[in-house]
Motif scaffolding. Structure first.
Motif, short mmCIF file in Angstrom:
data_model
loop_
_atom_site.label_atom_id
_atom_site.label_comp_id
_atom_site.label_asym_id
_atom_site.label_seq_id
_atom_site.Cartn_x
_atom_site.Cartn_y
_atom_site.Cartn_z
N CYS A 170 39.52 -16.33 25.69
CA CYS A 170 38.22 -15.77 26.01
C CYS A 170 38.34 -14.97 27.30
O CYS A 170 39.27 -15.16 28.08
N LEU A 171 37.38 -14.09 27.51
CA LEU A 171 37.40 -13.26 28.72
C LEU A 171 37.33 -14.17 29.95
O LEU A 171 36.46 -15.03 30.06
N GLU A 172 38.26 -13.96 30.87
CA GLU A 172 38.26 -14.73 32.12
C GLU A 172 37.05 -14.29 32.95
O GLU A 172 36.63 -13.14 32.89
N PRO A 173 36.52 -15.21 33.77
CA PRO A 173 35.40 -14.80 34.62
C PRO A 173 35.82 -13.73 35.63
O PRO A 173 36.99 -13.62 35.98
N TRP A 174 34.82 -12.97 36.05
CA TRP A 174 35.02 -11.99 37.13
C TRP A 174 35.54 -12.71 38.38
O TRP A 174 35.19 -13.86 38.63
N THR A 175 36.38 -12.02 39.15
CA THR A 175 36.85 -12.58 40.41
C THR A 175 36.45 -11.65 41.57
O THR A 175 36.39 -10.43 41.39
N PRO A 176 36.19 -12.23 42.75
CA PRO A 176 35.74 -11.40 43.87
C PRO A 176 36.71 -10.26 44.17
O PRO A 176 37.92 -10.43 44.10
N GLY A 177 36.15 -9.10 44.47
CA GLY A 177 36.96 -7.92 44.77
C GLY A 177 37.19 -7.03 43.56
O GLY A 177 37.56 -5.87 43.71
N ALA A 178 36.95 -7.55 42.35
CA ALA A 178 37.14 -6.75 41.14
C ALA A 178 35.83 -6.08 40.74
O ALA A 178 34.74 -6.45 41.21
N LEU A 179 35.95 -5.08 39.89
CA LEU A 179 34.78 -4.40 39.33
C LEU A 179 34.84 -4.56 37.82
O LEU A 179 35.82 -4.17 37.19
N ASP A 180 33.81 -5.17 37.25
CA ASP A 180 33.71 -5.31 35.79
C ASP A 180 32.59 -4.41 35.28
O ASP A 180 31.49 -4.41 35.84
N ILE A 181 32.87 -3.69 34.21
CA ILE A 181 31.83 -2.88 33.55
C ILE A 181 31.78 -3.32 32.09
O ILE A 181 32.70 -3.07 31.32
N HIS A 182 30.70 -4.02 31.73
CA HIS A 182 30.54 -4.55 30.37
C HIS A 182 29.68 -3.59 29.55
O HIS A 182 28.51 -3.40 29.88
N HIS A 183 30.24 -3.02 28.51
CA HIS A 183 29.45 -2.22 27.57
C HIS A 183 29.09 -3.14 26.41
O HIS A 183 29.95 -3.46 25.58
N ILE A 184 27.87 -3.59 26.42
CA ILE A 184 27.46 -4.68 25.53
C ILE A 184 27.11 -4.10 24.16
O ILE A 184 26.36 -3.13 24.05
N SER A 185 27.68 -4.72 23.14
CA SER A 185 27.53 -4.23 21.77
C SER A 185 26.39 -4.94 21.06
O SER A 185 26.54 -6.06 20.57
N THR A 186 25.23 -4.29 21.01
CA THR A 186 24.09 -4.86 20.26
C THR A 186 23.84 -4.08 18.96
O THR A 186 23.02 -4.51 18.15
N GLY A 187 24.49 -2.93 18.81
CA GLY A 187 24.22 -2.07 17.66
C GLY A 187 22.86 -1.39 17.74
O GLY A 187 22.46 -0.70 16.80
N ARG A 188 22.16 -1.54 18.86
CA ARG A 188 20.76 -1.09 18.93
C ARG A 188 20.42 -0.26 20.15
O ARG A 188 19.24 -0.07 20.46
N GLY A 189 21.45 0.19 20.89
CA GLY A 189 21.16 1.04 22.03
C GLY A 189 22.16 0.83 23.14
O GLY A 189 23.04 -0.03 23.06
N ASN A 190 22.03 1.66 24.18
CA ASN A 190 22.99 1.62 25.29
C ASN A 190 22.68 0.51 26.26
O ASN A 190 21.51 0.25 26.58
N VAL A 191 23.73 -0.11 26.77
CA VAL A 191 23.58 -1.04 27.88
C VAL A 191 24.94 -1.25 28.53
O VAL A 191 25.93 -1.51 27.84
N ALA A 192 24.98 -1.09 29.85
CA ALA A 192 26.20 -1.38 30.62
C ALA A 192 25.82 -2.28 31.78
O ALA A 192 24.88 -1.96 32.53
N PHE A 193 26.52 -3.39 31.91
CA PHE A 193 26.27 -4.34 32.99
C PHE A 193 27.49 -4.33 33.92
O PHE A 193 28.61 -4.56 33.46
N LEU A 194 27.23 -4.05 35.20
CA LEU A 194 28.31 -3.93 36.17
C LEU A 194 28.26 -5.08 37.16
O LEU A 194 27.20 -5.35 37.74
N VAL A 195 29.41 -5.71 37.37
CA VAL A 195 29.56 -6.66 38.47
C VAL A 195 30.48 -5.99 39.47
O VAL A 195 31.65 -5.72 39.19
N CYS A 196 29.93 -5.69 40.65
CA CYS A 196 30.65 -4.91 41.66
C CYS A 196 31.51 -5.85 42.53
O CYS A 196 31.34 -7.07 42.48
N PRO A 197 32.41 -5.27 43.32
CA PRO A 197 33.39 -6.10 44.05
C PRO A 197 32.77 -7.17 44.95
O PRO A 197 33.42 -8.19 45.22
#
Ligand code: ZN
Length: 429
Positions: free
Chosen positions: A30-57
């Motif tokens: 499974c996807l490892e959790p975010w760690t401090p200092g990293a940048l994660d950009i999640h493009h979430i697949s709902t099939g119903r529209g755009n969504v990007a969730f960012l966890v910044c450093p």
């Protein structure tokens, strides 16, 4: 819902398109959790529209769009053209998004979304209302129907909202369709309850900032606002230029569309660059309205990036040659909900070695099975189904892309790509 199953294209890579990066198949991790200092950009697949969730450093969280098309009735589009709701229709898309965000909220902070950035006021980006009145579900905050970003806020508090229309929502004409009225009722409620709303300021590089690190802790993290309502960053300081004619010089039928008014931004983290431009396009009415090629103008203002969100879901009037050649990304990400996401010309441009001669990978959050038949070159893309997570290492020198299951909430990794190395780019051009 219909019985069509989504083709699990993840890893549809063929020998002919294998680049130096290896896709490692992992079935049980499974996807490892975010760690401090990293940048994660999640493009979430709902099939119903755009969504990007960012966890910044530094744990700052940003949500760019939170679309939600209803299973029936809204926006004049027939359900048969649409991708089925993912993981399923037992919850509204906005509820699935909220649950996804809750799972990926960084440890060590209160669950909250520091910034919600709405690219433009369409249902597949903010949430549409159900025009069949018997299914209306109202917010506990009152005054608006739950959908899209409003469903997210119901579960996870949003602190600040940036959009293209605040405060008057009147450019180029009053934004008053039923979906926009509902969103504006949400904004009014949000303000009454102490939330902050601002108009997205084209040219600004400090409207969106890291909020959880000491001053100057991440000087290499900069969100450059590129465009809103046709005002495009000039590349000089915070200066922006009008690229749309004043309305008194246009026939009403030629006014800039909602899509063209989209906001666009470029996020920099070290030498990593990410482009997001909503649904802007390049339609010039066969050359009659040259300013209509807003996406080319914005891409030139951005300069090269590592990862680009495909404009307008890769539809036929977007992701044009000039946009592709200016951004020249290592990875394209398509957020799809329709049978024409992406179209043949847009995909041809993204794959073209004539427009830039470097390797690139293409990922789509979902694909309609009919599109896989019609758009033959989809066999050349790396993934056609799943959440697309861009994980940038601390410092921004390299990143990986993980595809996780959109069939359930397991965050099981279906395929991984990279590491991709970022290279120093001049900030403008
Ligand atoms: Zn859209």
């Amino acid at each position: 819902m219909g019985s069509l199953s989504l083709l699990p294209v993840a890893g549809a890579r063929t020998e002919a398109t294998t680049q130096e990066e290896q896709a490692s198949r992992v079935s049980s991790r499974c996807l490892e959790p975010w760690t401090p200092g990293a940048l994660d950009i999640h493009h979430i697949s709902t099939g119903r529209g755009n969504v990007a969730f960012l966890v910044c450093p530094d744990r700052t969280t940003i949500l760019i769009d939170a679309g939600a098309l209803h299973a029936a009735s809204d926006w004049g589009s027939d359900e048969k053209y649409r991708i089925q709701p993912l993981p399923d229709a037992s919850l509204r898309p906005g509820q699935w998004i909220a649950r996804y965000i809750a799972r990926h909220m960084p440890a060590g902070r209160k669950p909250a979304i520091d910034y919600f950035i709405l690219t433009h006021l369409h249902p597949d980006h903010m949430g549409g209302v159900d025009l069949l009145s018997h299914r209306k579900i109202m917010s506990r905050f009152g005054g608006y129907e739950l959908t899209g970003v409003m469903d997210v806020h119901e579960e996870i508090p949003i602190r600040k909202i940036l959009d293209r229309g605040y405060p008057d929502y009147s450019y180029p004409l009053p934004l008053v369709d039923p979906h926009q009225r509902n969103y504006r009722a949400f904004i009014a409620s949000f303000l009454r309850n102490g939330g902050i709303v601002e108009r997205f300021a084209a040219g600004s590089s400090n409207q969106i900032r890291l909020l959880h690190s000491g001053h100057g802790a991440h000087p290499d993290f900069i969100v450059q606002n590129l465009c809103a309502n046709g005002r495009v960053w000039s590349g000089r300081g915070e200066d922006a230029e009008e690229t749309f004619p004043s309305l008194d010089r246009l026939e009403k039928a030629d006014y800039p569309t909602e899509n063209k008014c989209s906001v666009a931004m470029r996020l920099a983290f070290g030498s990593f660059r990410y482009f997001s431009g909503g649904d802007m396009d390049h339609d010039t009415a066969y050359g009659r309205l040259p300013w209509g090629n807003i996406e080319a103008r914005v891409a030139r203002a951005s300069g090269p990036v590592d990862v680009a969100m495909a404009n307008h879901h890769g539809y036929v009037n977007a992701c044009g040659p000039e946009w592709v050649a200016a951004l020249r990304p290592r990875a394209f990400i398509i957020s799809a909900w329709d049978s024409a996401h992406p179209t043949i010309p847009a995909l041809d441009n993204m794959l073209s070695r004539q427009l830039y001669d470097q390797p690139r990978d293409v990922f789509s959050t979902a694909l309609k099975p009919e599109n896989i038949i019609a758009t033959k070159r989809l066999h050349e893309i790396q993934s056609g189904s799943g959440h697309v997570i861009v994980r940038v290492a601390p410092g921004g020198d390299d990143f990986k892309i993980a595809i996780t299951s959109n069939r359930d909430e397991s965050d099981r990794i279906i395929a991984q790509f990279g590491p991709y190395h970022t290279t120093e780019k001049s900030l403008n051009s």
